[in-house]
Scaffold this motif. Sequence first.
Motif, short mmCIF file in Angstrom:
data_model
loop_
_atom_site.label_atom_id
_atom_site.label_comp_id
_atom_site.label_asym_id
_atom_site.label_seq_id
_atom_site.Cartn_x
_atom_site.Cartn_y
_atom_site.Cartn_z
N ASP A 1 0.83 -1.21 0.00
CA ASP A 1 0.00 0.00 0.00
C ASP A 1 0.86 1.26 0.00
O ASP A 1 0.57 2.22 -0.71
N ASN A 2 1.93 1.27 0.81
CA ASN A 2 2.80 2.44 0.85
C ASN A 2 3.56 2.63 -0.46
O ASN A 2 3.80 3.76 -0.89
N MET A 3 3.95 1.53 -1.10
CA MET A 3 4.64 1.64 -2.40
C MET A 3 3.68 2.22 -3.45
O MET A 3 4.05 3.09 -4.24
N MET A 4 2.45 1.74 -3.47
CA MET A 4 1.47 2.25 -4.42
C MET A 4 1.18 3.73 -4.15
O MET A 4 1.07 4.53 -5.09
N LEU A 5 1.06 4.09 -2.89
CA LEU A 5 0.81 5.48 -2.53
C LEU A 5 1.99 6.37 -2.95
O LEU A 5 1.80 7.48 -3.44
#
Length: 187
Positions: free
Chosen positions: A105-109
């Motif tokens: 999720d943090n990578m996508m964000l």
Amino acid sequence: MAGRQSQQKFFNFLQHAEHSGKSFSREELIVASGWKVSTFETYYNKGQITQFVIETGDGIFRAINTLDLTFVEFQKRLSQSKHFQELGHKCKSQLSKALLKKSRDNMMLALELYNRPSLENKLDGFVLLFCTAWEQLSKARLIERDGEDSIFEPANRKGIRQTISLRACLARLYADKDCSGLIPSDT
């Protein structure tokens, strides 16, 4: 038809165990489902049942995520020929699964933030989220390799334990020769 019946027995056993909150042994699960030991080992090692069964101790398991499922949905998720597998499906630890999901999720964000044209200071936010994602991924790998305690610092005087830094994660995951030049020295 025997496979369907054993899956039905397995499903019923898991739902009953989860509903009652009872833990069970590997042997109890094998007897209840009518599986061979090798069948259980195959399902467990391939990560096919880790979304329904978590190991809480030495050979002791707990059932999860079965109460809101129908048997047909359970069969689809249990199938070895399914096209989609949950992220971290082979992880033994729930904490490492959660860290993998947060990392994704943090990578996508981070990527969404970087690709947003209206922001002038997007690079700083991208770097923070990107480093957080790598730290979470590294901690998940450490947990799977060395156990959950491997990502925590010793407790401070107040008894509070913090997780290790990204620098410490990298140092524990990679040999010194692999990290030369990657981690600046503290001097």
